[in-house]
Write a protein that holds these residues in place. Structure first.
Motif, PDB file in Angstrom:
ATOM      1  N   PRO A 252       0.809  -1.225   0.000  1.00 35.97           N
ATOM      2  CA  PRO A 252       0.000   0.000   0.000  1.00 35.97           C
ATOM      3  C   PRO A 252       0.842   1.275   0.000  1.00 35.97           C
ATOM      4  N   LEU A 253       1.947   1.283   0.747  1.00 39.59           N
ATOM      5  CA  LEU A 253       2.831   2.451   0.754  1.00 39.59           C
ATOM      6  C   LEU A 253       3.540   2.597  -0.582  1.00 39.59           C
ATOM      7  N   PHE A 254       4.015   1.483  -1.134  1.00 39.18           N
ATOM      8  CA  PHE A 254       4.789   1.543  -2.370  1.00 39.18           C
ATOM      9  C   PHE A 254       3.961   2.026  -3.561  1.00 39.18           C
ATOM     10  N   GLU A 255       2.650   2.020  -3.435  1.00 37.69           N
ATOM     11  CA  GLU A 255       1.804   2.537  -4.508  1.00 37.69           C
ATOM     12  C   GLU A 255       2.020   4.030  -4.749  1.00 37.69           C
ATOM     13  N   HIS A 256       2.453   4.756  -3.712  1.00 38.04           N
ATOM     14  CA  HIS A 256       2.651   6.197  -3.880  1.00 38.04           C
ATOM     15  C   HIS A 256       3.995   6.698  -3.352  1.00 38.04           C
ATOM     16  N   CYS A 257       4.821   5.791  -2.830  1.00 33.86           N
ATOM     17  CA  CYS A 257       6.077   6.219  -2.216  1.00 33.86           C
ATOM     18  C   CYS A 257       7.219   5.311  -2.654  1.00 33.86           C
ATOM     19  N   ASP A 258       8.270   5.905  -3.234  1.00 36.92           N
ATOM     20  CA  ASP A 258       9.484   5.164  -3.578  1.00 36.92           C
ATOM     21  C   ASP A 258      10.363   5.057  -2.330  1.00 36.92           C
ATOM     22  N   VAL A 259      10.847   3.865  -2.052  1.00 38.22           N
ATOM     23  CA  VAL A 259      11.663   3.625  -0.861  1.00 38.22           C
ATOM     24  C   VAL A 259      12.921   2.866  -1.251  1.00 38.22           C
ATOM     25  N   ALA A 260      14.064   3.333  -0.761  1.00 40.34           N
ATOM     26  CA  ALA A 260      15.329   2.614  -0.940  1.00 40.34           C
ATOM     27  C   ALA A 260      15.974   2.433   0.426  1.00 40.34           C
TER      28      ALA A 260
END
Length: 383
Positions: free
Chosen positions: A56-64
């Motif tokens: 759900p977060l990755f749908e709108h937020c890029d994370v590395a």
């Protein structure tokens, strides 16, 4: 722990994407806090899902995510995030985040971690870096800067004292402090609040979560929260998918009366959610639920029960916030959930976080005898 300053060239950064690097990322805090009696290891399963499998977060937020190594041993970690739902900074420019920071007390390690995160954010077009966000403003937020001696409550962070200086050495500047308060649920409310509550009871109905209409009630919570907080600093709304995941956690952890609504003419206009302080129950599990951790945790939750709790989510619709009814609605839901906690022999409650300049909410909380418990700091720097 503290070590001498090392050479930046001795430090290598590896992106945590799979296998051992993910394990090193998740377990690095075990090294950082090995001698800290206030540390409570989070549940590894929950941490892995939140950081690496958070669809759900990755749908709108890029994370590395990265792990810093020296001589083959993990010595630090950091994440960088760019959330498409985060409004741009006044004056222009995207705001990127950093988070999940942990590192030994070594300048070169900290330099390498922040350099890597900043470079990644620049390639994504960010003009500012803000944090720590673990991973969003609606989760574990800010760096602990006051009260290192007491263990953190559920979904709140902990940190060594030296992190503050390391952050500021990176040119990070305080942008906002977040406060948590501590209160006993057997507080005696001021007469003026009791009179306002009695008057409001003619038009306001207080009720717990309806177990037969959980989906509708959880959506009402999301709707009230997004409305109530929409003008607050740093606001990013809960998406339906994100809150659906939150609802799963709430359903597992909470009794129905730990969620209370205020309604006017059958319409939910305010709510509050209290969490049993699971951290009180998991200290000896060291983050592991297998082979027997699940059984221990469930028994402790259902039979023993924690004697502390945290008020983590609360909101009053904007249309009432600047009226006399606004503080009354807040008090009514606080009063309802504290009675539920008293029935379970809860003796200590953390409320927060609350923005340091949210004087209206701070006044309400302080009026019932709450005192500032911890302070968390959010930093920012231009890129």
């Amino acid at each position: 722990m503290s070590v001498a300053k090392s050479d930046r060239n001795q430090i290598s950064l590896v992106e945590a994407k799979s296998g051992q690097t993910i394990q090193d990322f998740l377990h690095l805090p075990d090294r950082i806090y090995a001698n800290d009696p206030a540390w409570i290891a989070p549940l590894m399963f929950e941490q892995k899902e939140r950081v690496f499998n958070n669809k759900p977060l990755f749908e709108h937020c890029d994370v590395a995510c990265w792990v810093a190594y020296r001589d083959g041993a993990p010595v630090g970690r950091i994440t960088a995030q760019l959330d498409q739902l985060q409004p741009e900074e006044d004056g222009g420019g995207k705001i990127g985040y950093f988070g999940m920071f942990e590192a030994i007390d070594d300048t070169a390690v900290c330099d390498a971690l922040f350099e890597t995160a900043q470079n990644w954010l620049r390639t994504k077009g960010a003009a500012f870096m803000r944090g720590p966000y673990n991973l969003t403003i609606n989760e574990d937020l800010g760096l602990l800067v006051e009260n290192f001696d007491d263990p953190p409550f559920i979904m709140m962070g902990h940190a060594p004292r030296y992190y503050q200086q390391r952050f500021e050495d990176q040119g990070l500047i305080k942008i906002k402090d977040l406060l948590t308060y501590k209160v006993r649920p057997d507080f005696v409310a001021p007469d003026v609040m009791l009179k306002l509550a009695a008057r409001a009871s003619r038009t306001v109905t207080i009720r717990p979560l309806n177990p037969k209409a959980k989906a509708a009630d959880f959506e009402a919570m999301r709707d009230i929260f997004n409305d109530a907080w929409s003008d607050n600093w740093g606001f990013v709304p809960f998406t339906q998918a994100e809150f659906a995941e939150t609802a799963k956690v709430l359903s597992l952890l909470l009794s129905d009366d730990y969620i209370q609504f205020a309604e006017i003419d059958g319409r939910p206009v305010a709510f509050i959610t209290a969490f049993p302080n699971v951290n009180e129950l998991i200290g000896d599990l060291r983050g592991r639920l297998l082979p027997f951790g699940w059984a221990k945790l469930l028994w402790r939750l259902k039979v023993k029960g924690p004697r502390s709790a945290r008020v983590a989510l609360m909101g009053v619709r904007k249309e009432y916030q600047n009226s006399r009814l606004g503080p009354t609605l807040a008090f009514l839901v606080i009063d309802a959930v504290r009675k539920a906690m008293q029935q379970r022999n809860v003796t200590s409650v953390e409320m927060g976080w609350i923005l340091e300049d949210n004087h209206g909410m701070r006044h309400i909380i302080e009026a019932i005898g709450s005192t500032i418990y911890k302070r968390y700091r959010v930093y920012q720097k231009p890129l």
